[in-house]
Design a protein around this motif. Structure first.
Motif, PDB file in Angstrom:
ATOM      1  N   VAL A  32      84.033  -8.341   7.441  1.00  0.00           N
ATOM      2  CA  VAL A  32      82.995  -9.209   7.826  1.00  0.00           C
ATOM      3  C   VAL A  32      82.527 -10.411   6.375  1.00  0.00           C
ATOM      4  O   VAL A  32      82.414 -11.285   7.034  1.00  0.00           O
ATOM      5  CB  VAL A  32      81.083  -8.571   7.445  1.00  0.00           C
ATOM      6  CG1 VAL A  32      80.314  -9.233   8.070  1.00  0.00           C
ATOM      7  CG2 VAL A  32      81.341  -7.348   8.957  1.00  0.00           C
ATOM      8  N   PHE A  33      82.654 -10.310   5.320  1.00  0.00           N
ATOM      9  CA  PHE A  33      82.448 -11.425   4.187  1.00  0.00           C
ATOM     10  C   PHE A  33      83.107 -12.231   4.972  1.00  0.00           C
ATOM     11  O   PHE A  33      83.184 -13.890   4.032  1.00  0.00           O
ATOM     12  CB  PHE A  33      82.310 -11.069   3.001  1.00  0.00           C
ATOM     13  CG  PHE A  33      82.535 -11.788   1.948  1.00  0.00           C
ATOM     14  CD1 PHE A  33      81.435 -12.869   2.096  1.00  0.00           C
ATOM     15  CD2 PHE A  33      83.567 -12.096   1.761  1.00  0.00           C
ATOM     16  CE1 PHE A  33      80.911 -13.161   0.642  1.00  0.00           C
ATOM     17  CE2 PHE A  33      83.178 -13.435   0.913  1.00  0.00           C
ATOM     18  CZ  PHE A  33      82.294 -13.918  -0.037  1.00  0.00           C
ATOM     19  N   VAL A  35      85.302 -13.253   7.449  1.00  0.00           N
ATOM     20  CA  VAL A  35      84.809 -13.190   8.942  1.00  0.00           C
ATOM     21  C   VAL A  35      83.880 -15.132   8.346  1.00  0.00           C
ATOM     22  O   VAL A  35      83.646 -15.795   8.841  1.00  0.00           O
ATOM     23  CB  VAL A  35      85.159 -12.564   9.708  1.00  0.00           C
ATOM     24  CG1 VAL A  35      84.199 -13.136  11.040  1.00  0.00           C
ATOM     25  CG2 VAL A  35      86.178 -11.573  10.020  1.00  0.00           C
ATOM     26  N   THR A  36      83.049 -14.056   8.009  1.00  0.00           N
ATOM     27  CA  THR A  36      81.902 -15.636   7.526  1.00  0.00           C
ATOM     28  C   THR A  36      82.370 -16.497   7.177  1.00  0.00           C
ATOM     29  O   THR A  36      81.472 -17.772   7.161  1.00  0.00           O
ATOM     30  CB  THR A  36      80.688 -14.318   7.180  1.00  0.00           C
ATOM     31  OG1 THR A  36      80.294 -12.954   7.738  1.00  0.00           O
ATOM     32  CG2 THR A  36      79.617 -15.632   6.850  1.00  0.00           C
ATOM     33  N   VAL A  37      83.054 -16.199   6.081  1.00  0.00           N
ATOM     34  CA  VAL A  37      83.366 -17.460   5.313  1.00  0.00           C
ATOM     35  C   VAL A  37      84.271 -18.091   5.978  1.00  0.00           C
ATOM     36  O   VAL A  37      83.529 -19.289   6.119  1.00  0.00           O
ATOM     37  CB  VAL A  37      83.589 -17.025   4.022  1.00  0.00           C
ATOM     38  CG1 VAL A  37      84.534 -18.072   2.621  1.00  0.00           C
ATOM     39  CG2 VAL A  37      82.384 -16.308   2.581  1.00  0.00           C
ATOM     40  N   LYS A  39      84.507 -18.855   9.073  1.00  0.00           N
ATOM     41  CA  LYS A  39      83.676 -19.392   9.907  1.00  0.00           C
ATOM     42  C   LYS A  39      82.240 -19.970   9.586  1.00  0.00           C
ATOM     43  O   LYS A  39      82.226 -21.521  10.446  1.00  0.00           O
ATOM     44  CB  LYS A  39      82.769 -18.054  10.691  1.00  0.00           C
ATOM     45  CG  LYS A  39      83.717 -17.266  11.630  1.00  0.00           C
ATOM     46  CD  LYS A  39      82.677 -16.818  12.725  1.00  0.00           C
ATOM     47  CE  LYS A  39      82.195 -16.275  14.464  1.00  0.00           C
ATOM     48  NZ  LYS A  39      82.906 -17.226  15.407  1.00  0.00           N
ATOM     49  N   LEU A  40      81.340 -20.175   8.649  1.00  0.00           N
ATOM     50  CA  LEU A  40      80.579 -20.853   8.130  1.00  0.00           C
ATOM     51  C   LEU A  40      81.706 -22.247   7.597  1.00  0.00           C
ATOM     52  O   LEU A  40      80.851 -22.826   7.227  1.00  0.00           O
ATOM     53  CB  LEU A  40      79.818 -20.186   6.584  1.00  0.00           C
ATOM     54  CG  LEU A  40      78.762 -19.516   7.825  1.00  0.00           C
ATOM     55  CD1 LEU A  40      77.738 -19.165   7.053  1.00  0.00           C
ATOM     56  CD2 LEU A  40      78.192 -20.307   8.889  1.00  0.00           C
ATOM     57  N   ASN A  43      81.779 -25.320   9.078  1.00  0.00           N
ATOM     58  CA  ASN A  43      80.226 -26.697   9.208  1.00  0.00           C
ATOM     59  C   ASN A  43      80.030 -27.032   8.212  1.00  0.00           C
ATOM     60  O   ASN A  43      78.826 -27.756   7.975  1.00  0.00           O
ATOM     61  CB  ASN A  43      79.211 -25.362   9.795  1.00  0.00           C
ATOM     62  CG  ASN A  43      79.574 -25.367  10.945  1.00  0.00           C
ATOM     63  OD1 ASN A  43      80.248 -25.393  11.976  1.00  0.00           O
ATOM     64  ND2 ASN A  43      79.541 -23.697  10.871  1.00  0.00           N
TER      65      ASN A  43
END
Length: 48
Positions: A32-33, A35-37, A39-40, A43
């Protein structure tokens, strides 16, 4: 001292399952960490 022979087989099995569950949970948190990194990360750019 001789090794202990009175260890309950069910307790040993529980310990193995607990370790497997802990490793699975840790792998999920890391996934999860990551994937979050990722995806972010798209941006993040220059803000000036």
């Amino acid at each position: 001292m001789s090794p202990r022979k009175d260890i309950d087989p069910a307790a040993k099995a529980r310990g193995g399952r607990n370790i497997a569950l802990g490793l699975g949970l840790a792998a999920f948190v890391i996934l999860v960490f990551v994937v979050t990194v990722v995806k972010l990360g798209g941006n993040v750019g220059p803000h000036f």
